[in-house]
Write a protein that holds these residues in place. Sequence first.
Motif, PDB file in Angstrom:
ATOM      1  N   ILE A 146      15.405  19.940 -23.842  1.00  0.00           N
ATOM      2  CA  ILE A 146      15.347  18.545 -23.336  1.00  0.00           C
ATOM      3  C   ILE A 146      15.580  18.584 -21.831  1.00  0.00           C
ATOM      4  N   PHE A 147      14.645  18.129 -21.138  1.00  0.00           N
ATOM      5  CA  PHE A 147      14.756  18.091 -19.667  1.00  0.00           C
ATOM      6  C   PHE A 147      14.907  16.641 -19.238  1.00  0.00           C
ATOM      7  N   LEU A 148      15.989  16.363 -18.639  1.00  0.00           N
ATOM      8  CA  LEU A 148      16.144  15.031 -18.040  1.00  0.00           C
ATOM      9  C   LEU A 148      16.031  15.223 -16.535  1.00  0.00           C
ATOM     10  N   SER A 149      14.936  14.876 -16.039  1.00  0.00           N
ATOM     11  CA  SER A 149      14.731  15.087 -14.613  1.00  0.00           C
ATOM     12  C   SER A 149      14.366  13.761 -13.953  1.00  0.00           C
ATOM     13  N   ILE A 150      14.662  13.684 -12.713  1.00  0.00           N
ATOM     14  CA  ILE A 150      14.355  12.407 -12.035  1.00  0.00           C
ATOM     15  C   ILE A 150      13.662  12.672 -10.710  1.00  0.00           C
ATOM     16  N   VAL A 151      12.984  11.674 -10.295  1.00  0.00           N
ATOM     17  CA  VAL A 151      12.467  11.678  -8.922  1.00  0.00           C
ATOM     18  C   VAL A 151      12.916  10.346  -8.319  1.00  0.00           C
ATOM     19  N   PRO A 152      14.049  10.356  -7.684  1.00  0.00           N
ATOM     20  CA  PRO A 152      14.528   9.068  -7.149  1.00  0.00           C
ATOM     21  C   PRO A 152      13.501   8.449  -6.200  1.00  0.00           C
ATOM     22  N   ILE A 153      13.477   7.169  -6.235  1.00  0.00           N
ATOM     23  CA  ILE A 153      12.469   6.457  -5.448  1.00  0.00           C
ATOM     24  C   ILE A 153      12.643   6.744  -3.960  1.00  0.00           C
ATOM     25  N   GLU A 154      13.907   6.947  -3.534  1.00  0.00           N
ATOM     26  CA  GLU A 154      14.108   7.214  -2.112  1.00  0.00           C
ATOM     27  C   GLU A 154      13.534   8.559  -1.710  1.00  0.00           C
ATOM     28  N   MET A 155      13.523   9.463  -2.664  1.00  0.00           N
ATOM     29  CA  MET A 155      12.925  10.770  -2.367  1.00  0.00           C
ATOM     30  C   MET A 155      11.430  10.638  -2.165  1.00  0.00           C
ATOM     31  N   LEU A 156      10.858   9.755  -2.989  1.00  0.00           N
ATOM     32  CA  LEU A 156       9.425   9.521  -2.820  1.00  0.00           C
ATOM     33  C   LEU A 156       9.140   8.958  -1.432  1.00  0.00           C
ATOM     34  N   LEU A 157      10.001   8.066  -1.055  1.00  0.00           N
ATOM     35  CA  LEU A 157       9.796   7.451   0.255  1.00  0.00           C
ATOM     36  C   LEU A 157       9.989   8.459   1.389  1.00  0.00           C
ATOM     37  N   LEU A 158      10.822   9.463   1.089  1.00  0.00           N
ATOM     38  CA  LEU A 158      11.043  10.500   2.103  1.00  0.00           C
ATOM     39  C   LEU A 158      10.032  11.645   1.998  1.00  0.00           C
ATOM     40  N   PHE A 193       0.829  -1.213   0.000  1.00  0.00           N
ATOM     41  CA  PHE A 193       0.000   0.000   0.000  1.00  0.00           C
ATOM     42  C   PHE A 193       0.862   1.262   0.000  1.00  0.00           C
ATOM     43  N   ARG A 194       1.962   1.179   0.670  1.00  0.00           N
ATOM     44  CA  ARG A 194       2.861   2.328   0.745  1.00  0.00           C
ATOM     45  C   ARG A 194       3.430   2.641  -0.642  1.00  0.00           C
ATOM     46  N   VAL A 195       3.846   1.607  -1.344  1.00  0.00           N
ATOM     47  CA  VAL A 195       4.385   1.797  -2.688  1.00  0.00           C
ATOM     48  C   VAL A 195       3.313   2.384  -3.599  1.00  0.00           C
ATOM     49  N   ARG A 196       2.123   1.842  -3.435  1.00  0.00           N
ATOM     50  CA  ARG A 196       1.000   2.340  -4.258  1.00  0.00           C
ATOM     51  C   ARG A 196       0.760   3.837  -3.988  1.00  0.00           C
ATOM     52  N   LYS A 197       0.827   4.172  -2.707  1.00  0.00           N
ATOM     53  CA  LYS A 197       0.597   5.553  -2.313  1.00  0.00           C
ATOM     54  C   LYS A 197       1.675   6.466  -2.908  1.00  0.00           C
ATOM     55  N   LEU A 198       2.896   5.994  -2.872  1.00  0.00           N
ATOM     56  CA  LEU A 198       3.998   6.779  -3.398  1.00  0.00           C
ATOM     57  C   LEU A 198       3.906   6.933  -4.907  1.00  0.00           C
ATOM     58  N   GLN A 199       3.430   5.890  -5.533  1.00  0.00           N
ATOM     59  CA  GLN A 199       3.247   5.982  -6.983  1.00  0.00           C
ATOM     60  C   GLN A 199       2.252   7.097  -7.317  1.00  0.00           C
ATOM     61  N   HIS A 200       1.173   7.151  -6.486  1.00  0.00           N
ATOM     62  CA  HIS A 200       0.177   8.214  -6.691  1.00  0.00           C
ATOM     63  C   HIS A 200       0.813   9.584  -6.489  1.00  0.00           C
ATOM     64  N   ARG A 201       1.626   9.680  -5.467  1.00  0.00           N
ATOM     65  CA  ARG A 201       2.294  10.944  -5.170  1.00  0.00           C
ATOM     66  C   ARG A 201       3.177  11.369  -6.354  1.00  0.00           C
ATOM     67  N   HIS A 202       3.878  10.400  -6.903  1.00  0.00           N
ATOM     68  CA  HIS A 202       4.752  10.628  -8.042  1.00  0.00           C
ATOM     69  C   HIS A 202       3.952  11.187  -9.222  1.00  0.00           C
ATOM     70  N   GLU A 203       2.856  10.514  -9.428  1.00  0.00           N
ATOM     71  CA  GLU A 203       2.011  10.957 -10.547  1.00  0.00           C
ATOM     72  C   GLU A 203       1.525  12.385 -10.322  1.00  0.00           C
ATOM     73  N   ARG A 204       1.165  12.668  -9.078  1.00  0.00           N
ATOM     74  CA  ARG A 204       0.692  14.028  -8.763  1.00  0.00           C
ATOM     75  C   ARG A 204       1.816  15.054  -8.963  1.00  0.00           C
ATOM     76  N   LEU A 205       3.021  14.642  -8.590  1.00  0.00           N
ATOM     77  CA  LEU A 205       4.158  15.539  -8.772  1.00  0.00           C
ATOM     78  C   LEU A 205       4.368  15.866 -10.244  1.00  0.00           C
ATOM     79  N   ILE A 206       4.283  14.826 -11.046  1.00  0.00           N
ATOM     80  CA  ILE A 206       4.469  15.021 -12.487  1.00  0.00           C
ATOM     81  C   ILE A 206       3.377  15.950 -13.031  1.00  0.00           C
ATOM     82  N   GLU A 207       2.162  15.685 -12.567  1.00  0.00           N
ATOM     83  CA  GLU A 207       1.036  16.450 -13.106  1.00  0.00           C
ATOM     84  C   GLU A 207       1.040  17.906 -12.617  1.00  0.00           C
TER      85      GLU A 207
END
Lengths: 513, 400
Positions: free
Chosen positions: A433-445, A311-325
């Motif tokens: 060209i933008f190469l940007s990242i959101v490291p997974i650990e940042m999501l977790l933090l 559930f935590r991973v799922r939640k973070l995935q949602h957060r990621h998507e929101r960040l992108i959007e």
Amino acid sequence: MVSKFLVLIAALIPVSIICYLSYRIADKVLTDEIKQGLNIFAEKKTQATDNFMYERTQDIYQFSHLPTIKSLFANSAERIDQEVLAQFIKQVLNDTGFEQVYAVNNHNQIIYASQNASIIGKKLAELNDTYKFLEEIYNLSSTLLSPDVVFGQSIDEKLDKIFISSPVFDKGLYQGSLILTLKPEALKRELFQSLSINESHKYVATRQNGKVKIAYTNDKAFSNKSPQADEIFKSLDLATQGENGYKTVKDASGRAYIYIYRYIPEMNMGFLMTHDSSIIYDRSQWLKKRVIFLYCIGVTAILYLTIWGMFRVRKLQHRHERLIENHLPQVLHKFIDKPSHANEVVTLDRACVVRLSIDKIDVLPEHASFLAQELQLICNVYNYMQVLSFNGTTFFISQEEQKQITNLDFCFAIAQAVKLFNQQYESYVKFNIFLSIVPIEMLLLDAEEMRYDLITNKRIFSNRMIDAPLNNSILITKEAKDALVDVQAFDFVALDDDGYRVTPKLVVDKRPD
Amino acid sequence: MTCHYFIFKYNYNKLEEYKIGVLLAQKGEFGSSEQPIINAIQLATEEINQQDGFGGRKIKLVFEDLEEGGLDFKGLSEKLIRDQKVSVLFACWTSACRKEVKPVVEKYNSLMIYTNQYEGVEESSHMIYLGATPNQQLIPAVKWMMDHFGKRVYLVGSDYIYPHVSNKLAKLQISSLQGEIVGERYVPLKSHELNNLIKEIVETKPDFILNTLNGDANIDFFNSLLKMNNHPIPVMSLSLADGMVAKISPHYYSNMYSAWTYLSSSENERNKQFLDKYRLKYGTTEDLNDPAVTAYAAMYLLQQAIKSAPNIKPRVIRDKLLRQSSASPAGAIYIDPLNGHGWRTLYITNRASDGSHLLKWSSVAPIRPVVYPKLQTKLEWEFFTYKLYLNWDKSWGKIY
């Protein structure tokens, strides 16, 4: 979601197997420990018996050195003061468990018998069968010439006693032997006293003419026809031959008993302790239950953590998507809205998302479709997809987490394609060209902002520079450095590698606009 | 715990071999006595290795032939312990050999198991003695012979530590039983010049001879004695290996008495099984002797000890050997925790016309070992052996 539950179940199978095996091992270890513990009890019991008998042999050895005893043998032709000796025996020897005293001189003549004066003066060969044991024991004692213990039985099998004999020497000459009988009670007390396992039955057996005969037992219900008699005799047979060990025996009703058998060297006898296993194990049930309880808690914890993690991973995935959007467009606007006349590359150490924008496409629509097809082709090769488009800017996101080099390759492929497009159609398509990242650990933090770097020949901006330890520099991976070196055509800033750092340092000589 | 289980299982399967050194003569003067010991150890090794070895460790025997090695007891034992890294040593027939090997075993903190009967007067925390001590063999044997044949005794033995100490004890005992020593003679080991000795024995007309000769000299002794005296004098032999009996004239058999802690004709089921297995492997059981059977039993006692030990350090194994008992072909053997000696059952026999043992007397039960016979104090015994050592120029007898 279904597939994730299948993964969960698949993960739980080895966990369950491990838990089951662990329980089985714990159970086996516990059972073995109990048997070992009982074995040690039996060992201590036989040792205590041995020590008791050894002390008695030392008693008689000391007794044989008393001047009174030596004078008894020296004056064997006369009669010593029987009353004095009787009193002495009663007071001293009775306390140590002895009962009867016989003295036989080296002419095979009985010179003293504490409880039967009628046999005094007789030769051993003249005695009737009741006292035949005396001849055997004297024979053994006078041959061995050292203290010895014998379990003897008279012909009528009523006189089952422990005999202890010792030679008597006076002035260096062998005078005869002392033979004492030990009260069975004294031995039984040693053998049968409780070891805090009150439920046990104990048997002591001797071996006569190759056959096992039980001498003492505290099992009042035992008889040769008892259901367990066969197994008891088998164990005692081994013990009387010198074997030690333990085994589990089941009776006709399926009830299990633990048999511990040991050899008693001092008496040349076998000792057997039997325990009802259900009673023994009952004492350890709480321990078993505790083991099971702990394993249940362990399994539950593993389950809970697995589900929580999902559930935590799922939640973070949602957060990621929101960040992108939500957040990404705001960042991009900083650059897109500004006029730019040069190619731009944004790079980061690690990447999981790549976004690309081609702004101000100033070409004919039919030509633009060629460019779109070309870009789609590149996306297919690198497994990218178009995810967002606003203000004429197109974003591409990697379908999966990519290495930096892959992102750069993708970007440069796009840049090359645009460059060729410009040359072919004499257009001037500018692109960022933008190469940007959101490291997974940042999501977790729970990072609220995306991290990015923009490095061009015109400007540089990086939110990592805010807290960079070196002025105007950021650290990039070797992969990123190599990629940047490979694309010198884009006229990037110089790279400075001092040769000491695993992670090269990219020195920027321009501050962000 | 599971991980530990699998690691344990893995380690268990990967346990190193357990090396046992065997330092005995395979040929020569003592070959016929000592080869059966090697055979018995090999037989036990095969049996134990077919099970799970010593708690999962396969046994590996490392041999050194004493005869081939020029009777260099110290050097050969050092080679086995230091170079071959054996964990335990089965060594020696004679006490002279044992006395030389013992300091080496102690120096390297190793463990030695000695399976032959001996003179006692020795203890070591690095040794396990499973052969008979004097109170388990010599004392009852002398008393029994005196009761049955008379009190005039001739003492004959090889010229080294065991016969000297044994005869010293025998003299004290015979004296306490109001007997008479009519003669006492020693011949060097390997010497077969016995004519003068035989002549003296015949002249003194003893009621019986107490024989502590070792090795093949026994064959010449009996045959020469028979030649010079038509009426065989009863002889109680304390160190006559059964393998030699076939070479002695059968006319002497009925007067040849032995005192051993093994009776080959015992009806004991374990003995029958052992004899069958030995016969199957080596074709005969005629060469079998007490020390060989004791060595066979010692291997199983060692197995029990190692199974219950946390590691295989010699000191730990010795501690675990104490209080071990087992049902062996020779009956129950128990290792005394106080002195590391075996409790043994004594059998006094003479020979049937086919050379087999005829039981005359038995102690019925194992006898507690007494290391220092009580006819003298411990200090007196040690002083006596030390004097012998000095008299032989700091050696343990005329071995060569």
